[in-house]
Design a protein around this motif. Sequence first.
Motif, PDB file in Angstrom:
ATOM      1  N   GLU A  89       6.539  -0.270   3.662  1.00 44.37           N
ATOM      2  CA  GLU A  89       5.930  -1.044   2.568  1.00 44.37           C
ATOM      3  C   GLU A  89       6.739  -2.399   2.297  1.00 44.37           C
ATOM      4  OE1 GLU A  89       6.219   1.822  -0.786  1.00 44.37           O
ATOM      5  OE2 GLU A  89       4.499   3.170   0.317  1.00 44.37           O
ATOM      6  N   LYS A 190       5.396   1.952  -5.766  1.00 42.96           N
ATOM      7  CA  LYS A 190       4.168   1.999  -6.134  1.00 42.96           C
ATOM      8  C   LYS A 190       3.948   3.528  -6.711  1.00 42.96           C
ATOM      9  CE  LYS A 190       3.010  -1.215  -2.278  1.00 42.96           C
ATOM     10  NZ  LYS A 190       2.366  -1.380  -0.789  1.00 42.96           N
ATOM     11  N   SER A 193       2.530   6.184  -4.124  1.00 42.69           N
ATOM     12  CA  SER A 193       2.929   5.955  -2.520  1.00 42.69           C
ATOM     13  C   SER A 193       3.507   7.409  -2.092  1.00 42.69           C
ATOM     14  CB  SER A 193       4.025   4.919  -2.715  1.00 42.69           C
ATOM     15  OG  SER A 193       4.822   4.907  -1.398  1.00 42.69           O
ATOM     16  N   GLU A 196       6.871   7.423  -3.276  1.00 44.14           N
ATOM     17  CA  GLU A 196       7.318   7.286  -4.940  1.00 44.14           C
ATOM     18  C   GLU A 196       8.478   7.890  -5.314  1.00 44.14           C
ATOM     19  OE1 GLU A 196       5.235   7.909  -9.173  1.00 44.14           O
ATOM     20  OE2 GLU A 196       4.305   8.172  -7.358  1.00 44.14           O
TER      21      GLU A 196
END
Length: 268
Positions: A89, A190, A193, A196
């Motif tokens: 990411e 995010k 995600s 996360e």
Amino acid sequence: MSKKVVFITGASSGIGKAVGSYLTNNGYTVYGTSRNPDRITNSPFELVALDVRNKESISTAISEVLNKEGRIDVLINNAGVGITGPLEEIPAEEIQNNFETNLFGPIEVMKVVLPAMRQQKSGLIINVTSIAGYMGLPFRSVYSASKGALELITEALRMEVKPFNIHITNVAPGDFATNIAAGRYHAPLKKGSAYEKTYGFSLQTMDSHVDDGSDPNEMAKAIIKVINTNEPKVHYKVGAPLQKFSIVLKRILPDNLYEKMLMNHYKL
């Protein structure tokens, strides 16, 4: 004998400022650098403009100091930037910026300083790396890689320049109480995600380590010892005992066991 002239990149705050202040108080002539020195009003040593991502900026800053002093005895490559996030990411441009700052910039600074050191037949270059550069840390992959690469560059280059009476060494700090956490790039956490939960926990852990970090003056004291050493070692580590011991563990433990230890630490 005249005072030694020390050139420190990234010296407007944090470790760079602490080292520059300590050396100034101990009789060294110190020039620090900042991308925007005009904004700094409380520096105890002179600051010159330099952006390690810009070759022209590097040449101009070093020429300015050489014109004033006639020599640079010690280069401390300290400028650096943090970066965190799941590799998947992190935008490519942020990865490139990190390597430009943490690796390619220090290389270019050394390339500009080395001819002057060869001419004066002496010199010391200290590359400030990181204990994180000795291991691949989850969500710090890019930072670990850029600092680890600088460690290896130093190992090779110090052999190339030894015939010219130029010494090069690495000083790898652990976590210190500086503003690096505020200035580093964080890949956004995010919602939804796959990372996360794990990245969120790791981010909190990393920030707490910096908040509880050691006094940057410890780095300053370590660096002045290196400067006063006739034959500096290849590597120095400065930080909490457990952080330094993690490097020893990586060397002696089987890879899978060391990986498991890191994953437990980061709750992965």
